[in-house]
Scaffold this motif. Structure first.
Motif, PDB file in Angstrom:
ATOM      1  N   THR A   6      24.763  29.599  65.254  1.00 40.00           N
ATOM      2  CA  THR A   6      25.405  30.149  64.050  1.00 40.00           C
ATOM      3  C   THR A   6      26.730  29.455  63.765  1.00 40.00           C
ATOM      4  OG1 THR A   6      24.360  32.284  64.447  1.00 40.00           O
ATOM      5  CG2 THR A   6      26.275  32.272  62.988  1.00 40.00           C
ATOM      6  N   TYR A   7      27.521  29.235  64.798  1.00 35.99           N
ATOM      7  CA  TYR A   7      28.811  28.553  64.654  1.00 35.99           C
ATOM      8  C   TYR A   7      28.627  27.171  64.015  1.00 35.99           C
ATOM      9  CZ  TYR A   7      33.054  26.076  66.120  1.00 35.99           C
ATOM     10  OH  TYR A   7      34.194  25.317  66.145  1.00 35.99           O
ATOM     11  N   TRP A   8      27.705  26.389  64.559  1.00 36.99           N
ATOM     12  CA  TRP A   8      27.505  25.029  64.054  1.00 36.99           C
ATOM     13  C   TRP A   8      26.789  25.002  62.716  1.00 36.99           C
ATOM     14  CZ3 TRP A   8      30.388  21.183  65.293  1.00 36.99           C
ATOM     15  CH2 TRP A   8      31.032  21.208  66.519  1.00 36.99           C
ATOM     16  N   GLN A   9      25.955  25.976  62.436  1.00 36.35           N
ATOM     17  CA  GLN A   9      25.331  26.049  61.118  1.00 36.35           C
ATOM     18  C   GLN A   9      26.408  26.200  60.038  1.00 36.35           C
ATOM     19  OE1 GLN A   9      22.037  29.054  62.246  1.00 36.35           O
ATOM     20  NE2 GLN A   9      21.378  28.141  60.313  1.00 36.35           N
ATOM     21  N   GLU A  10      27.393  27.015  60.316  1.00 30.13           N
ATOM     22  CA  GLU A  10      28.477  27.207  59.342  1.00 30.13           C
ATOM     23  C   GLU A  10      29.254  25.908  59.137  1.00 30.13           C
ATOM     24  OE1 GLU A  10      30.373  30.618  58.682  1.00 30.13           O
ATOM     25  OE2 GLU A  10      28.606  31.803  59.148  1.00 30.13           O
ATOM     26  N   LYS A  13      27.280  23.439  57.184  1.00 28.69           N
ATOM     27  CA  LYS A  13      26.890  23.943  55.866  1.00 28.69           C
ATOM     28  C   LYS A  13      25.368  24.099  55.723  1.00 28.69           C
ATOM     29  CE  LYS A  13      31.033  22.130  53.579  1.00 28.69           C
ATOM     30  NZ  LYS A  13      31.874  22.516  54.629  1.00 28.69           N
ATOM     31  N   ILE A  14      24.756  24.615  56.787  1.00 23.55           N
ATOM     32  CA  ILE A  14      23.326  24.926  56.761  1.00 23.55           C
ATOM     33  C   ILE A  14      23.102  26.368  57.224  1.00 23.55           C
ATOM     34  CG2 ILE A  14      22.466  22.562  56.966  1.00 23.55           C
ATOM     35  CD1 ILE A  14      22.126  23.090  60.008  1.00 23.55           C
ATOM     36  N   ALA A  15      24.071  27.237  56.911  1.00 27.97           N
ATOM     37  CA  ALA A  15      23.998  28.634  57.338  1.00 27.97           C
ATOM     38  C   ALA A  15      22.826  29.372  56.698  1.00 27.97           C
ATOM     39  CB  ALA A  15      25.305  29.352  57.024  1.00 27.97           C
ATOM     40  N   ASP A  16      22.292  28.841  55.603  1.00 27.29           N
ATOM     41  CA  ASP A  16      21.164  29.481  54.936  1.00 27.29           C
ATOM     42  C   ASP A  16      19.819  29.132  55.575  1.00 27.29           C
ATOM     43  OD1 ASP A  16      21.520  26.848  54.052  1.00 27.29           O
ATOM     44  OD2 ASP A  16      20.695  27.255  52.070  1.00 27.29           O
ATOM     45  N   TRP A  17      19.834  28.321  56.604  1.00 24.25           N
ATOM     46  CA  TRP A  17      18.616  27.958  57.332  1.00 24.25           C
ATOM     47  C   TRP A  17      18.341  28.965  58.440  1.00 24.25           C
ATOM     48  CZ3 TRP A  17      15.385  23.406  57.751  1.00 24.25           C
ATOM     49  CH2 TRP A  17      15.534  22.531  56.668  1.00 24.25           C
ATOM     50  N   LYS A  18      17.068  29.211  58.709  1.00 26.92           N
ATOM     51  CA  LYS A  18      16.659  30.002  59.863  1.00 26.92           C
ATOM     52  C   LYS A  18      16.326  29.003  60.973  1.00 26.92           C
ATOM     53  CE  LYS A  18      13.255  33.117  61.722  1.00 26.92           C
ATOM     54  NZ  LYS A  18      11.859  33.494  61.659  1.00 26.92           N
ATOM     55  N   ILE A  19      17.092  29.059  62.051  1.00 26.74           N
ATOM     56  CA  ILE A  19      16.904  28.158  63.189  1.00 26.74           C
ATOM     57  C   ILE A  19      16.417  28.987  64.371  1.00 26.74           C
ATOM     58  CG2 ILE A  19      17.978  26.466  64.725  1.00 26.74           C
ATOM     59  CD1 ILE A  19      18.135  25.616  61.780  1.00 26.74           C
ATOM     60  N   SER A  20      15.308  28.582  64.943  1.00 25.98           N
ATOM     61  CA  SER A  20      14.809  29.281  66.126  1.00 25.98           C
ATOM     62  C   SER A  20      14.602  28.278  67.258  1.00 25.98           C
ATOM     63  CB  SER A  20      13.526  30.047  65.816  1.00 25.98           C
ATOM     64  OG  SER A  20      12.545  29.195  65.285  1.00 25.98           O
ATOM     65  N   LEU A  21      14.447  28.829  68.447  1.00 31.90           N
ATOM     66  CA  LEU A  21      14.258  28.015  69.648  1.00 31.90           C
ATOM     67  C   LEU A  21      12.869  28.287  70.208  1.00 31.90           C
ATOM     68  CD1 LEU A  21      17.655  28.753  71.440  1.00 31.90           C
ATOM     69  CD2 LEU A  21      17.103  26.872  69.886  1.00 31.90           C
TER      70      LEU A  21
END
Length: 93
Positions: A6-10, A13-21
């Motif tokens: 979440t920190y790096w998404q912000e 500027k990709i905070a609107d992406w859903k990132i999963s592991l």
């Protein structure tokens, strides 16, 4: 790891992406001289990505894979250099 993502998404500027592991087993990989596997699959239409890994993830690995989302047109050399730049200056954000 989710706080790091979440920190790096912000920052990227990709905070609107859903990132999963997704943890994968070594027997699922055809290694080509590598000792481990970390990679990302991306769906740009859905703004979703999955980081596949067979080892524990580090912050460096997360930043590297998220850069592939933020800058899909960049080559691996640029991603590697930029990962180092972001990690060395991260406390400025």
């Amino acid at each position: 790891m989710s706080d790091t993502i979440t920190y790096w998404q912000e920052i990227l500027k990709i905070a609107d992406w859903k990132i999963s592991l997704k943890r994968i087993m070594p027997e699922q990989i055809d290694y080509d001289g590598e000792d481990y596997f970390i990679g990302i699959s991306r769906d740009f239409d859905k703004k979703e990505a999955v980081i596949h890994h067979d080892i524990d993830l580090t912050e460096e690995a997360i930043v590297h894979e998220l850069l592939h989302v933020a800058f899909p047109e960049k080559n691996e050399e640029w991603i590697n250099e930029t990962t180092d730049q972001y990690l060395h200056s991260k406390y400025k954000y």
